[in-house]
Every structure is written in C-alpha cells, then in structure tokens.
Design an enzyme around this catalytic site. Structure first.
Site, short mmCIF file in Angstrom:
data_model
loop_
_atom_site.label_atom_id
_atom_site.label_comp_id
_atom_site.label_asym_id
_atom_site.label_seq_id
_atom_site.Cartn_x
_atom_site.Cartn_y
_atom_site.Cartn_z
N ARG A 28 48.79 68.58 40.46
CA ARG A 28 49.50 68.86 41.81
C ARG A 28 50.84 68.30 41.66
O ARG A 28 50.99 67.23 42.47
CB ARG A 28 48.74 68.03 42.84
N ILE A 41 43.66 78.41 41.54
CA ILE A 41 44.84 77.61 42.27
C ILE A 41 44.85 75.88 41.85
O ILE A 41 46.08 75.80 41.60
CB ILE A 41 44.33 77.56 43.82
N ARG A 75 37.93 62.60 56.26
CA ARG A 75 39.24 62.99 55.89
C ARG A 75 39.61 64.16 56.54
O ARG A 75 40.63 64.60 57.27
CB ARG A 75 39.81 63.04 54.54
N CYS A 92 46.20 63.33 41.34
CA CYS A 92 45.03 63.64 42.10
C CYS A 92 43.68 64.10 41.50
O CYS A 92 43.97 64.75 40.57
CB CYS A 92 45.77 64.77 43.04
N VAL A 149 55.07 67.89 42.42
CA VAL A 149 55.94 68.10 43.47
C VAL A 149 57.43 69.00 43.15
O VAL A 149 58.22 68.68 43.85
CB VAL A 149 56.27 67.16 44.38
N ASP A 150 57.25 69.40 41.74
CA ASP A 150 58.60 69.84 41.13
C ASP A 150 59.21 70.90 42.20
O ASP A 150 60.49 70.97 42.41
CB ASP A 150 58.58 70.50 40.01
N LEU A 151 58.34 71.94 42.76
CA LEU A 151 58.89 73.01 43.53
C LEU A 151 59.72 72.45 45.06
O LEU A 151 60.51 72.96 45.37
CB LEU A 151 57.82 74.05 44.13
N ARG A 192 48.40 63.17 50.03
CA ARG A 192 49.53 63.78 49.28
C ARG A 192 50.23 64.46 50.56
O ARG A 192 51.65 64.31 50.23
CB ARG A 192 48.87 64.90 48.48
N LYS A 214 43.24 70.90 60.07
CA LYS A 214 43.89 69.53 59.72
C LYS A 214 45.16 69.88 58.88
O LYS A 214 46.14 69.09 59.01
CB LYS A 214 42.92 68.98 58.59
N ASN A 215 45.19 70.86 57.97
CA ASN A 215 46.27 71.03 57.23
C ASN A 215 47.25 71.73 58.05
O ASN A 215 48.60 71.61 57.54
CB ASN A 215 45.87 72.44 56.25
N ASP A 263 39.84 75.98 49.00
CA ASP A 263 39.13 75.17 50.00
C ASP A 263 37.81 75.49 50.39
O ASP A 263 37.14 74.62 51.00
CB ASP A 263 40.24 74.93 51.24
C1 UD1 Z 1 47.45 72.99 50.27
C2 UD1 Z 1 46.26 72.44 51.22
C3 UD1 Z 1 45.10 72.35 50.22
C4 UD1 Z 1 44.80 73.52 49.77
C5 UD1 Z 1 46.11 74.23 48.89
C6 UD1 Z 1 45.83 75.67 48.38
C7 UD1 Z 1 47.41 70.83 52.78
C8 UD1 Z 1 47.38 69.33 52.96
N1 UD1 Z 1 46.67 70.91 51.41
O1 UD1 Z 1 47.77 72.03 49.24
O2 UD1 Z 1 43.90 72.07 51.26
O3 UD1 Z 1 43.87 73.61 48.69
O4 UD1 Z 1 47.22 74.32 49.80
O5 UD1 Z 1 45.57 76.62 49.37
O6 UD1 Z 1 47.68 71.74 53.44
N2 UD1 Z 1 52.21 73.12 42.40
C9 UD1 Z 1 53.15 72.90 41.52
N3 UD1 Z 1 54.30 72.29 41.86
C10 UD1 Z 1 54.62 72.17 43.05
C11 UD1 Z 1 53.76 72.46 44.32
C12 UD1 Z 1 52.40 73.01 43.65
O7 UD1 Z 1 52.93 72.91 40.31
O8 UD1 Z 1 55.75 71.55 43.74
C13 UD1 Z 1 50.85 73.56 42.21
C14 UD1 Z 1 49.67 72.66 42.49
O9 UD1 Z 1 49.48 71.90 41.60
C15 UD1 Z 1 48.70 73.87 42.53
C16 UD1 Z 1 49.50 75.07 43.22
O10 UD1 Z 1 50.53 75.03 42.80
O11 UD1 Z 1 48.00 74.12 41.37
C17 UD1 Z 1 49.06 75.33 44.73
O12 UD1 Z 1 49.45 74.26 45.20
P1 UD1 Z 1 50.01 74.17 46.79
O13 UD1 Z 1 49.78 75.55 47.32
O14 UD1 Z 1 51.24 73.41 46.96
O15 UD1 Z 1 48.77 73.09 47.53
P2 UD1 Z 1 49.18 71.95 48.64
O16 UD1 Z 1 50.23 72.23 49.53
O17 UD1 Z 1 49.23 70.67 47.65
#
Ligand code: UD1
Length: 430
Positions: free
Chosen positions: A125, A332, A402, A120, A127-129, A96, A22-23, A310
């Site tokens: 979670r 995480i 999902r 969420c 999206v700043d990065l 998301r 899925k991911n 996960d």
């Molecule tokens: C993806 C996976 C999810 C998995 C996760 C970690 C998909 C659709 N989802 O989620 O199933 O659990 O990877 O392996 O692929 N963060 C920030 N700022 C950002 C982005 C992330 O602070 O801009 C934080 C998040 O809140 C979290 C951590 O970074 O605490 C890791 O998140 P991230 O690796 O980005 O997870 P997703 O891509 O959302």
C-alpha cells in the site's frame, strides 16, 4: 483485549439499520481543514477510526464536537486556523487514511509534515500516486526519515493528472487539494466509488467546483476559499454487504434499512447466483435464505462498480458452506487472504495460490478460537461463526471496532448469539 464470542446456529430475523460510511466519513472530516467555517456532518458512524481521526484533526487546529441530532449522530468540525501542519508517525501508522490530511494542509496553509503510513497487513500500500499528484499541483515534496515534507508557499496550481491505475485514496486526496488550487485540474482514470461522489458533493456544498465525480474523468475548477456546509454521510455499502452476507450465511430473513442496494449490485448478483433471495426496496434490501445449500460461485474483485475487495473475505466465509468449488480472485491488494487460514481453523477447505483462493464447500463448520487480522477479515470470521457448530471466539476485535458500529447489538437484535468478552474474558458484557 476484547474478544467476540458467537454461538452458531441461530437464524437471523429482523431489521438492521445501516450506519454512515466509514470510508466516506473520514475523508469528509479531513475536508474540514479546508475552511475556517463549520462543517456539519450528519449520519456519522461512531467508530474507532472516526474518533481516532478526530484526535489527529484536533492537534492540527480543528474543533470537533459530537452530538446526537434529529437524524442520528452528528459531528461539527470547525478550523478557525491551522495550528500545526505536523501529523506524527504514531498517529498516521494507526490509520492509513489519516495520511489524507496532507493535501488539505498544503492547500490551506502551504506546508505540511506528515508521516508516511508505513507497512500495512494487506499489502505494501504505497502512496506514490498521492505524492505524484500533489507534485503535479505544484507542491515541492521531500522525503526524510519516514516523513513527507511538503511545501507550496505560493499555493497549489491546477494540473493534468492521469492515474496509471485506479486508486480510491489518491483520487480523494487529489480532490481534497485541487479544490483550493489556482486554475483547473483534470484527473483521468479516477476511482468511481460512491465515497468519491459523496466527497465531491460535500466539497461542492462548501463552494468547490467539481464535476464528473463518479466517472473516470473529474474536473475541478479551483476556488480561492471554501465555506461551511451541512452534509449527510452516505450509507456504508460495506456494512450493508456484510450484513447481507451474514443473513445469507445464518439463514432467515433480514431487512437492511437506511441504505442503498445499488451500491452493492455486484455483490447482489453473486448472492443471487449462489441461491440467496435478495429484494431491493426504496430504503435498502431484504435478504432471505431458506434451508437448502447454496451453490459455489466464482468472483474477481475489481474497482467500483465491480465486486468490492472489502467484501471478499465475507463472501469467502459464505462460500465455505456452499456446494462445489468457488474460485475467488483478489486483484486490488496482494496480501488479502489472511482470513483463509483462520477460516480453515473452523473446518473450511481453502487453498490459496498468489491472488487466487479455491474454496471447496464443506458440510459444516465447527467453532474454534480464531484471530482477527484486519478489519474486513475479522468480520468474515464472525459471519462464519454464525453458521458454525458450537462457539467461535474471535480475538483482537479492535480491528472490528475500527469499522463496524455496535456489531454485536445489530446482529443480536436479529437473534444472533453474539457477545463481547471484555479484556481477557473474565469480565463479560453483552
Ligand atoms: C480504500 C479503502 C479500502 C478499500 C480500497 C479499495 C478507505 C479508507 N479505504 O483504500 O477500504 O479496500 O480503497 O477499494 O477508503 N496504490 C499504490 N500507490 C498509491 C495508492 C495506492 O500502489 O499511491 C495501490 C494499493 O497498494 C492497492 C491499490 O493501489 O494495491 C488500490 O488502493 P487504493 O484504491 O488507493 O486503496 P485505499 O484508498 O488505500
């Protein structure tokens, strides 16, 4: 709303074919925005999330055609032109990862208006990065009323991006934008998940120049256009790990096929430490467990190749019946123990403090009504139900739909007593 009812106690014997990830599938689908030529994805999982993203992509101008190919489900995505750069809140909040259309929209048409994903259940979670990386590539980003307004009228430019911590989504999002940027982009501290490599492989088939995917440093030499391609979605490592844990919980012997055991090595190491018999083979693995009690083991979630967050909920379910105390640390996401109170309803002895859960194994679980709170949490309740006495009913299974394709069918084929109760439960189907 559908529910899943599990009558515990049946051992599992048989074979479970694993679906495409899925991911990975949802990021690959977003890649179709980058070219006017058809992108053919094979080994596609058929899930609520992929259907849902398909609907969003259609609004943006993607023609989506699903079919049954020689090797299983396929999706053909063709985007002759971007007809809209607008992804509304109602669609992005439901999933998301649909936020990841922002980068490709910007790269192909120079502008986009995409809703912020919002809160969420498994933590803030943000999206700043993602946004910082797109700015480094030259995008002008403004935030108003919950929307990201992004512009790059003269196209994106390559840049140097050093992620402060590992983010799967931000790594993929940057890749999806930088492939069409002018010049070279270098990303350091990138995520190394197999899904990143899968996306890079597909983009390279489309004519992109990406090297280093699967390592922390990824280099992308931008190209001016991409073409169509055919790409098989890699096997779902989370589905693989989930069924491996289901077999370990219920006992018996299950062969998982069409997958790769190396993707879940960290899990296999923990399962073996706990006393489960795991054998890898060319197209997957076999999980075997006899009658004895398992041993409690400690674990800490980490970015790949560490133990996947996960799979944390599912492993916790296994530990509820192990001998001794297991300490599970989640690093995480900050709020990812919502399954703990639900597992307690089944008789588990779990205490949570901050990012650490202590699970003291009990002799038996007892079936009860429980509530699914997120995708992975809900499947941990199914796993616990497989070993609980009597019937466990998991409410709100839309979370399960999902991410798990035909769950009750796959488990049922191995002898599990799992039924879907439609709606309020009055009408029942297998
Ligand atoms: C993806 C996976 C999810 C998995 C996760 C970690 C998909 C659709 N989802 O989620 O199933 O659990 O990877 O392996 O692929 N963060 C920030 N700022 C950002 C982005 C992330 O602070 O801009 C934080 C998040 O809140 C979290 C951590 O970074 O605490 C890791 O998140 P991230 O690796 O980005 O997870 P997703 O891509 O959302």
């Amino acid at each position: 709303m559908d529910r899943i009812a599990i009558t515990g106690g049946a051992r599992l014997e048989g074979e479970i074919p694993i679906s495409g990830a899925k991911n990975s599938a949802i990021k690959l689908m977003a890649a179709s925005l980058l070219t006017e030529e058809p992108l053919r994805l094979t080994n596609m999982p058929r899930l609520a999330d992929t259907r849902f993203l398909g609907r969003l992509l259609q609004r943006l101008g993607v023609e989506v055609a699903e079919s049954e190919g020689a090797d299983g489900p396929e999706t053909l995505l063709t985007t002759p032109e971007i007809v809209s750069g607008f992804a509304p809140y109602d669609l992005v909040r439901q999933m998301r990862a649909s936020f990841n259309v922002l980068g490709p929209l910007l790269a192909r048409s120079g502008q986009a208006k995409v809703s912020l994903p919002g809160g969420c259940t498994i933590g803030a979670r943000p999206v700043d990065l993602h946004l910082k990386a797109l700015e480094t590539l030259g995008a002008k980003i403004d935030l108003h009323e919950g929307y990201v307004y992004a512009q790059a009228p003269r196209g994106l430019k390559g840049g140097q991006i050093d992620f402060p911590f590992v983010s799967v989504g931000a790594t993929e999002h940057t890749l999806l934008a930088a492939v069409l940027a002018d010049g070279e982009t270098v990303m350091t501290n990138s995520a190394c998940e197999p899904e990143i490599t899968d996306l890079a492989d597909c983009l390279n088939k489309m004519g992109a120049k990406v090297t280093g995917a699967g390592t922390p440093t990824i280099r992308i030499e931008g190209v001016s256009r991409l073409s169509g391609a055919t790409h098989a979605v890699l096997p779902d490592r989370i589905e693989t790990g989930t069924y491996a844990l289901a077999a370990a919980m219920a006992g018996g012997e299950v062969r998982l096929t069409k997958t790769r055991s190396d993707f879940i090595q960290a899990l296999i190491d923990k399962m073996v430490e706990a006393g489960v018999d795991v054998t890898s083979h060319a197209d997957g693995l076999t999980v075997k467990r006899g009658g004895g009690r398992l041993k409690a083991v400690e674990l800490t979630t980490d970015p790949y190749p560490g133990f996947a967050t996960d799979l944390q909920a599912q492993f916790m379910a296994l530990m509820t019946l192990a001998e001794g105390e297991s300490v599970i640390r989640e690093t995480i996401f900050e709020n990812r123990f919502m399954h703990a109170p639900e597992l307690r309803r089944l008789g588990a002895d779990i205490s949570v403090q901050g990012g650490e859960a202590r699970v003291r194994g009990v002799a038996a679980l007892e079936g009860a009504q429980v509530m699914a709170t997120d995708l992975r949490a809900s499947v941990s309740l199914v796993i616990a139900g497989l070993a609980a006495r009597g019937e466990t009913v998991v409410n709100r299974v839309y979370h399960l739909d999902r991410g798990f394709e035909r769950l009750e069918e796959k488990l049922g084929a191995c002898g599990a007593q799992v039924r879907r109760l439609k709606g309020d439960g009055a009408e029942e189907v297998e």
